[in-house]
Write a protein that holds these residues in place. Sequence first.
Motif, mmCIF file in Angstrom:
data_model
loop_
_atom_site.group_PDB
_atom_site.id
_atom_site.type_symbol
_atom_site.label_atom_id
_atom_site.label_comp_id
_atom_site.label_asym_id
_atom_site.label_seq_id
_atom_site.Cartn_x
_atom_site.Cartn_y
_atom_site.Cartn_z
ATOM 1 N N ILE A 149 -4.249 3.557 0.841
ATOM 2 C CA ILE A 149 -4.567 1.837 0.534
ATOM 3 C C ILE A 149 -5.591 2.184 -0.055
ATOM 4 O O ILE A 149 -6.137 1.288 -1.486
ATOM 5 C CB ILE A 149 -5.158 1.687 2.057
ATOM 6 N N LYS A 198 -5.780 0.028 -4.093
ATOM 7 C CA LYS A 198 -6.270 -0.297 -4.466
ATOM 8 C C LYS A 198 -7.450 -0.007 -5.950
ATOM 9 O O LYS A 198 -7.809 -1.015 -7.014
ATOM 10 C CB LYS A 198 -7.589 -0.370 -3.865
ATOM 11 N N ILE A 236 -1.301 -2.628 5.368
ATOM 12 C CA ILE A 236 -2.157 -1.079 5.761
ATOM 13 C C ILE A 236 -1.793 -0.005 7.143
ATOM 14 O O ILE A 236 -2.573 1.067 7.136
ATOM 15 C CB ILE A 236 -3.743 -1.559 5.684
ATOM 16 N N ALA A 240 0.981 -1.032 -0.177
ATOM 17 C CA ALA A 240 -0.155 -0.080 -0.531
ATOM 18 C C ALA A 240 0.844 1.382 0.304
ATOM 19 O O ALA A 240 0.634 2.153 -0.395
ATOM 20 C CB ALA A 240 -1.349 -0.159 0.745
ATOM 21 N N GLU A 290 -7.971 -6.104 2.201
ATOM 22 C CA GLU A 290 -6.626 -5.356 3.191
ATOM 23 C C GLU A 290 -5.979 -6.163 4.457
ATOM 24 O O GLU A 290 -7.090 -7.163 5.091
ATOM 25 C CB GLU A 290 -7.344 -3.840 3.719
#
Length: 593
Positions: free
Chosen positions: A138, A142, A131, A102, A158
């Motif tokens: 994040i 994504k 995360i 991330a 996650e």
Amino acid sequence: MDKINNIRNFCIIAHIDHGKSTLADRFLELTGTIEKRKMTEQVLDRMELERERGITIKMKPVRMIYGDYVLNLIDTPGHIDFSYEVSRALRAVEGAILLVDATQGVQAQTLTTLEMAREAGLAIIPVVTKIDSPLAKIAETKTEMAKILDCQPAVILEVSGKTGKGVEQLLKAIIKKVPPPYSGQNRDFRGLIFDFKYSNHTGITIYLRAFDGMISKKDKLAFAVGQRKFTPIDIGVFKPMETSTETLGAGEIGYITTGIKEPGIALVGDTVVSADKNLRPLEGYLAPKPVVWASLYPESQDDWNNLRQALERLRLSDSSFTHEEESSGVLGRGFRCGFLGMLHLEIVAERLRREFNLSLIVTSPSITYEVLNKKNKKLTVYSPNQFPADGEIQKIFEPWAKLKIITPADYLGEIIQLVHRHEAIINQTETFSGNRNSLELKMPLRELMRDFFDEIKSVTSGFASLSYKIIEPQETDVAKLEILVAEESVPAFARIVSRARLQEEAEAAVEKLYKILPRQLFTAKIQAKALGRIIASRTLKALRKDVTGYLYGGDITRKRKLWEQQKEGKKRLKEQGRVNIPPAVFLKMIKKE
């Protein structure tokens, strides 16, 4: 059949340093495969070099029990040089966790491994990791993943490999989304070898994925391609250490200790079958093609036999490098070795030094060239020393590489300048996401291996990532550059250079050697030769000794007589003597400044 329905085989794929081994640690801890008090970081990375560098070099299988389910995980390497290891792991499983950091987002190698997993037809579980980091982006990560996977960001899980957050949900998702192994009605055993190791006591132990049937220690087996029958000494699974079991059946990942001690019988991609059955082998793997070639010589020729044995032993645990014997007038006998990349070369040389206590001279790395001579005969050249004379060459072809670079937009200008210096052709530039750009380009493989990895990391402060694959060869304009010391060519210093950079490289090599080569008892010339002529030269002055130091007064003719004798002695040395180049000089010449 119930047993096979409760098996899940999967691997973790990701860019280098995106947390694969850390996530694997949490899996082992959560499933109770390793007691909490025995847990260490990177528990599957058992090689000393892996722990030092913090990278995975060899894939590692491990069996975990979670509720009623058997989970077989293969932890794979992330570096581009070891993508062959990843491709073998993908053939042994039904699913893959695509892991993305991330804090860094989708990287070039993420796209390469995803493409490999899709080609293998695996169920893909997208996961964002790290995360817990304060630098984690994040939502942005994504969105990037959803774009390349063509899915909704909501389906991306996650996790934190460090704290364990979200790991249990990921295990449940594996059980739900990864299909159980398929097994036909074939009762005869067939298993695909994806790796092996060697022991002095028990011989070769093969790591395999069983596709059909079931075996016990009493069953007689055979290699379908190797045509060798054997009865197992031991069979078992990885927990994560090798643990004996009574049987090994379809859908399982395990090992078989064969007791065979000769090299060349067990091959990655061969099928182990029930003996005395005319069974068709499973589809194997394409043999890896070496990308980089370098010669390895022992510092002392007394160690040549030890080096040969060490290479044979190492090949039993790393089947992706090749070696063949060669000799050089200056360096003696050695081996020409082929590697999957520069990191692979570095790792193999370091393992030879550590595990076998060998002192080595490693020549400058080179690639394979196809040379069409004036007689229209095509030659494959693995070493600069095999290169024909310039007057005999009609055309030269070299392999090219297709590169994908993902970089923050701020560094785009520096990267474009850098790739032009490396003779690259940019095909496409596009905005990847937010502040990041994606570049697709083609480059001669020779230039890719000429410090391009280090330079791209340097100009982008480590923020850019790249992946590459080899494409068809193209015609090129290169020449062989030789370095002569005291008018004798030194094979270890020879290299193939673009004609445009010939003068620059020649002068730099001569100057560098002039600075590091110890002075001799006679005057020695250091020269660079290319295209049939000397294009750079420096003279290394002789060591001087004051032969008249002990004389006090007297006639000057006494001193002149001693000086003449010294001059004659140096002249004889220059005619007959050879320059002894210490191993440290070879290492300094090959190492970058």
